[in-house]
Design a protein around this motif. Structure first.
Motif, PDB file in Angstrom:
ATOM      1  N   GLY A  18      -0.634 -28.215  39.650  1.00  0.00           N
ATOM      2  CA  GLY A  18      -0.384 -27.210  40.677  1.00  0.00           C
ATOM      3  C   GLY A  18      -1.553 -26.876  41.565  1.00  0.00           C
ATOM      4  O   GLY A  18      -1.669 -25.740  42.040  1.00  0.00           O
ATOM      5  N   VAL A  19      -2.433 -27.817  41.836  1.00  0.00           N
ATOM      6  CA  VAL A  19      -3.551 -27.593  42.757  1.00  0.00           C
ATOM      7  C   VAL A  19      -3.038 -27.851  44.169  1.00  0.00           C
ATOM      8  O   VAL A  19      -2.750 -28.993  44.554  1.00  0.00           O
ATOM      9  CB  VAL A  19      -4.735 -28.519  42.429  1.00  0.00           C
ATOM     10  N   GLU A  20      -2.915 -26.786  44.962  1.00  0.00           N
ATOM     11  CA  GLU A  20      -2.284 -26.883  46.286  1.00  0.00           C
ATOM     12  C   GLU A  20      -3.284 -26.991  47.436  1.00  0.00           C
ATOM     13  O   GLU A  20      -2.925 -27.432  48.521  1.00  0.00           O
ATOM     14  CB  GLU A  20      -1.373 -25.673  46.508  1.00  0.00           C
ATOM     15  N   ASP A  21      -4.511 -26.593  47.238  1.00  0.00           N
ATOM     16  CA  ASP A  21      -5.511 -26.617  48.313  1.00  0.00           C
ATOM     17  C   ASP A  21      -6.066 -28.033  48.467  1.00  0.00           C
ATOM     18  O   ASP A  21      -6.655 -28.578  47.523  1.00  0.00           O
ATOM     19  CB  ASP A  21      -6.645 -25.652  47.967  1.00  0.00           C
ATOM     20  N   PRO A  22      -5.897 -28.661  49.627  1.00  0.00           N
ATOM     21  CA  PRO A  22      -6.409 -30.027  49.808  1.00  0.00           C
ATOM     22  C   PRO A  22      -7.922 -30.130  49.664  1.00  0.00           C
ATOM     23  O   PRO A  22      -8.434 -31.175  49.253  1.00  0.00           O
ATOM     24  CB  PRO A  22      -5.956 -30.397  51.225  1.00  0.00           C
ATOM     25  N   HIS A  23      -8.649 -29.060  49.967  1.00  0.00           N
ATOM     26  CA  HIS A  23     -10.099 -29.087  49.779  1.00  0.00           C
ATOM     27  C   HIS A  23     -10.448 -29.167  48.293  1.00  0.00           C
ATOM     28  O   HIS A  23     -11.380 -29.868  47.899  1.00  0.00           O
ATOM     29  CB  HIS A  23     -10.743 -27.850  50.414  1.00  0.00           C
ATOM     30  N   ASN A  24      -9.680 -28.450  47.459  1.00  0.00           N
ATOM     31  CA  ASN A  24      -9.903 -28.529  46.019  1.00  0.00           C
ATOM     32  C   ASN A  24      -9.569 -29.919  45.485  1.00  0.00           C
ATOM     33  O   ASN A  24     -10.285 -30.467  44.644  1.00  0.00           O
ATOM     34  CB  ASN A  24      -9.063 -27.477  45.291  1.00  0.00           C
ATOM     35  N   LEU A  25      -8.472 -30.491  45.957  1.00  0.00           N
ATOM     36  CA  LEU A  25      -8.105 -31.832  45.503  1.00  0.00           C
ATOM     37  C   LEU A  25      -9.162 -32.842  45.913  1.00  0.00           C
ATOM     38  O   LEU A  25      -9.560 -33.698  45.113  1.00  0.00           O
ATOM     39  CB  LEU A  25      -6.744 -32.231  46.075  1.00  0.00           C
ATOM     40  N   GLY A  26      -9.646 -32.744  47.143  1.00  0.00           N
ATOM     41  CA  GLY A  26     -10.687 -33.657  47.588  1.00  0.00           C
ATOM     42  C   GLY A  26     -11.941 -33.543  46.741  1.00  0.00           C
ATOM     43  O   GLY A  26     -12.550 -34.552  46.367  1.00  0.00           O
ATOM     44  N   ALA A  27     -12.329 -32.311  46.412  1.00  0.00           N
ATOM     45  CA  ALA A  27     -13.516 -32.102  45.583  1.00  0.00           C
ATOM     46  C   ALA A  27     -13.293 -32.627  44.168  1.00  0.00           C
ATOM     47  O   ALA A  27     -14.215 -33.166  43.546  1.00  0.00           O
ATOM     48  CB  ALA A  27     -13.869 -30.616  45.550  1.00  0.00           C
ATOM     49  N   CYS A  28     -12.073 -32.482  43.639  1.00  0.00           N
ATOM     50  CA  CYS A  28     -11.757 -33.005  42.303  1.00  0.00           C
ATOM     51  C   CYS A  28     -11.843 -34.530  42.281  1.00  0.00           C
ATOM     52  O   CYS A  28     -12.344 -35.122  41.323  1.00  0.00           O
ATOM     53  CB  CYS A  28     -10.367 -32.555  41.870  1.00  0.00           C
ATOM     54  N   LEU A  29     -11.362 -35.170  43.331  1.00  0.00           N
ATOM     55  CA  LEU A  29     -11.476 -36.626  43.415  1.00  0.00           C
ATOM     56  C   LEU A  29     -12.943 -37.049  43.448  1.00  0.00           C
ATOM     57  O   LEU A  29     -13.331 -38.058  42.848  1.00  0.00           O
ATOM     58  CB  LEU A  29     -10.753 -37.135  44.659  1.00  0.00           C
ATOM     59  N   ARG A  30     -13.748 -36.256  44.132  1.00  0.00           N
ATOM     60  CA  ARG A  30     -15.170 -36.593  44.244  1.00  0.00           C
ATOM     61  C   ARG A  30     -15.871 -36.520  42.888  1.00  0.00           C
ATOM     62  O   ARG A  30     -16.635 -37.421  42.528  1.00  0.00           O
ATOM     63  CB  ARG A  30     -15.834 -35.639  45.238  1.00  0.00           C
ATOM     64  N   VAL A  31     -15.592 -35.470  42.109  1.00  0.00           N
ATOM     65  CA  VAL A  31     -16.230 -35.378  40.796  1.00  0.00           C
ATOM     66  C   VAL A  31     -15.631 -36.403  39.839  1.00  0.00           C
ATOM     67  O   VAL A  31     -16.329 -36.912  38.946  1.00  0.00           O
ATOM     68  CB  VAL A  31     -16.136 -33.957  40.213  1.00  0.00           C
ATOM     69  N   ALA A  32     -14.337 -36.730  39.999  1.00  0.00           N
ATOM     70  CA  ALA A  32     -13.723 -37.756  39.158  1.00  0.00           C
ATOM     71  C   ALA A  32     -14.415 -39.099  39.374  1.00  0.00           C
ATOM     72  O   ALA A  32     -14.686 -39.836  38.411  1.00  0.00           O
ATOM     73  CB  ALA A  32     -12.233 -37.862  39.454  1.00  0.00           C
ATOM     74  N   ASP A  33     -14.708 -39.411  40.624  1.00  0.00           N
ATOM     75  CA  ASP A  33     -15.422 -40.644  40.922  1.00  0.00           C
ATOM     76  C   ASP A  33     -16.831 -40.611  40.327  1.00  0.00           C
ATOM     77  O   ASP A  33     -17.284 -41.579  39.705  1.00  0.00           O
ATOM     78  CB  ASP A  33     -15.495 -40.835  42.438  1.00  0.00           C
ATOM     79  N   ALA A  34     -17.516 -39.489  40.486  1.00  0.00           N
ATOM     80  CA  ALA A  34     -18.894 -39.377  40.004  1.00  0.00           C
ATOM     81  C   ALA A  34     -18.989 -39.529  38.491  1.00  0.00           C
ATOM     82  O   ALA A  34     -19.959 -40.084  37.973  1.00  0.00           O
ATOM     83  CB  ALA A  34     -19.492 -38.032  40.430  1.00  0.00           C
ATOM     84  N   MET A  35     -17.981 -39.055  37.762  1.00  0.00           N
ATOM     85  CA  MET A  35     -18.007 -39.098  36.305  1.00  0.00           C
ATOM     86  C   MET A  35     -17.245 -40.295  35.723  1.00  0.00           C
ATOM     87  O   MET A  35     -17.045 -40.395  34.526  1.00  0.00           O
ATOM     88  CB  MET A  35     -17.430 -37.795  35.734  1.00  0.00           C
ATOM     89  N   GLY A  36     -16.794 -41.191  36.578  1.00  0.00           N
ATOM     90  CA  GLY A  36     -16.183 -42.419  36.097  1.00  0.00           C
ATOM     91  C   GLY A  36     -14.778 -42.263  35.546  1.00  0.00           C
ATOM     92  O   GLY A  36     -14.357 -43.061  34.695  1.00  0.00           O
ATOM     93  N   ALA A  37     -14.026 -41.254  36.015  1.00  0.00           N
ATOM     94  CA  ALA A  37     -12.637 -41.120  35.581  1.00  0.00           C
ATOM     95  C   ALA A  37     -11.833 -42.301  36.111  1.00  0.00           C
ATOM     96  O   ALA A  37     -12.085 -42.805  37.209  1.00  0.00           O
ATOM     97  CB  ALA A  37     -12.046 -39.806  36.075  1.00  0.00           C
ATOM     98  N   HIS A  38     -10.854 -42.733  35.336  1.00  0.00           N
ATOM     99  CA  HIS A  38     -10.091 -43.922  35.702  1.00  0.00           C
ATOM    100  C   HIS A  38      -8.909 -43.615  36.612  1.00  0.00           C
ATOM    101  O   HIS A  38      -8.361 -44.529  37.238  1.00  0.00           O
ATOM    102  CB  HIS A  38      -9.616 -44.632  34.435  1.00  0.00           C
ATOM    103  N   ALA A  39      -8.490 -42.349  36.682  1.00  0.00           N
ATOM    104  CA  ALA A  39      -7.397 -41.961  37.580  1.00  0.00           C
ATOM    105  C   ALA A  39      -7.298 -40.447  37.624  1.00  0.00           C
ATOM    106  O   ALA A  39      -7.737 -39.744  36.697  1.00  0.00           O
ATOM    107  CB  ALA A  39      -6.061 -42.556  37.122  1.00  0.00           C
ATOM    108  N   VAL A  40      -6.721 -39.936  38.716  1.00  0.00           N
ATOM    109  CA  VAL A  40      -6.365 -38.520  38.843  1.00  0.00           C
ATOM    110  C   VAL A  40      -4.848 -38.458  38.980  1.00  0.00           C
ATOM    111  O   VAL A  40      -4.251 -39.189  39.777  1.00  0.00           O
ATOM    112  CB  VAL A  40      -7.042 -37.872  40.072  1.00  0.00           C
ATOM    113  N   ILE A  41      -4.229 -37.594  38.190  1.00  0.00           N
ATOM    114  CA  ILE A  41      -2.772 -37.467  38.155  1.00  0.00           C
ATOM    115  C   ILE A  41      -2.396 -36.060  38.591  1.00  0.00           C
ATOM    116  O   ILE A  41      -3.036 -35.080  38.181  1.00  0.00           O
ATOM    117  CB  ILE A  41      -2.235 -37.738  36.735  1.00  0.00           C
ATOM    118  N   ALA A  42      -1.357 -35.942  39.408  1.00  0.00           N
ATOM    119  CA  ALA A  42      -0.893 -34.635  39.878  1.00  0.00           C
ATOM    120  C   ALA A  42       0.606 -34.712  40.153  1.00  0.00           C
ATOM    121  O   ALA A  42       1.147 -35.793  40.410  1.00  0.00           O
ATOM    122  CB  ALA A  42      -1.639 -34.223  41.148  1.00  0.00           C
TER     123      ALA A  42
END
Length: 274
Positions: free
Chosen positions: A105-129
């Motif tokens: 339920g993350v609706e703010d696109p700025h929050n989603l963009g920031a989450c993708l950025r930290v996911a990339d930095a920490m080597g996450a294999h995917a983001v699911i929503a």
């Protein structure tokens, strides 16, 4: 144009040039911008053999729906990087047990963009929503993500609770973050196949999502604030998972996919540091 999308901002477009330049149909730039940053992008586009069109600023504003495009946009083929199903991620040849970030339920696109950025930095294999009542990939998300939207698979699912159950059946340990949880993030083992589930700031995890988690953990708080932005919380949780994994050799992190790690608390976190 119906099969294309618009991407804007230097980070997002440079990431496309590095990762998937075949998806770029055309690049549009502000004809009045002549600085070094623009010259580097133009040189990269020329080396990649891409067509660049010089435009007035007003035209770029219209194409970007008045988003903060920094004077550079790209028309990208929607089929250039097809979204993958979560089962494709799990079936791929990952170098370690899966590490997934699930956003509820993350609706703010700025929050989603920031989450993708930290996911990339920490080597996450995917983001699911979830597809509904949540932000999806758009130009704003891609710009905020600073290129991470082009490197981290983003998977939008119809039914999040059902997807979490499928992940559990595949051997993924589902760890939800909640302020009222009894378990401490730093005392929870996070080295095996793992999905970290976070909700929006304020509302947190929805009831069904929380009930589907194997365990809920809290992020220890030492100040006066009662909650964290979801991208900050995601960064903390992913960083702790990565910290634990880096302390354990890859061949000691358990099978990539089986019945998952023990469903409980271990002394991997702060106790292991003492």
């Amino acid at each position: 144009m119906s099969s294309s999308r618009i991407v804007f901002g230097f980070h997002a477009i440079l990431a496309l040039l590095r990762q998937n330049d075949g998806s770029i149909e055309e690049i549009w730039v502000d004809k009045a911008r002549k600085d070094a940053r623009m010259q580097r992008l133009l040189k990269q586009a020329e080396q990649n053999g891409l067509r660049v069109v010089q435009m007035e600023r007003e035209r770029l504003d219209s194409l970007a729906a008045h988003g903060r495009h920094q004077g550079v946009l790209a028309r990208v083929s929607a089929a250039g990087r097809p979204y993958r199903d979560i089962h494709d991620i799990l079936a791929s040849d990952l170098p370690e047990p899966p590490l997934l970030l699930v956003l509820d339920g993350v609706e703010d696109p700025h929050n989603l963009g920031a989450c993708l950025r930290v996911a990339d930095a920490m080597g996450a294999h995917a983001v699911i929503a979830p597809k509904d009542r949540a932000a999806g990939l758009n130009a704003t998300v891609r710009k905020v993500a600073c290129g991470a939207a082009e490197t981290v698979p983003f998977i939008a699912v119809t039914n999040l609770a059902r997807t979490l159950r499928e992940l559990k059946e595949a051997g993924i340990w589902i760890v939800g973050a909640a302020a009222d949880a009894e378990a401490d993030l730093f005392d929870t083992e996070l080295i095996g196949p793992l999905a970290l589930v976070l909700g929006a700031e304020g509302s947190g995890l929805r009831r069904l999502t929380a009930e589907t988690c194997d365990i809920r953990v809290r992020i220890p708080m030492f100040g006066t604030v009662e909650s964290l932005n979801v991208s900050v919380a995601s960064g903390i949780c992913l960083y702790e998972a990565r910290r634990q994994r880096n302390r354990v050799p890859i061949d000691k992190r358990g099978p990539h996919l089986d019945n998952g790690p023990p469903r409980g608390i271990s002394s991997v976190g702060r106790a292991a540091d003492s």
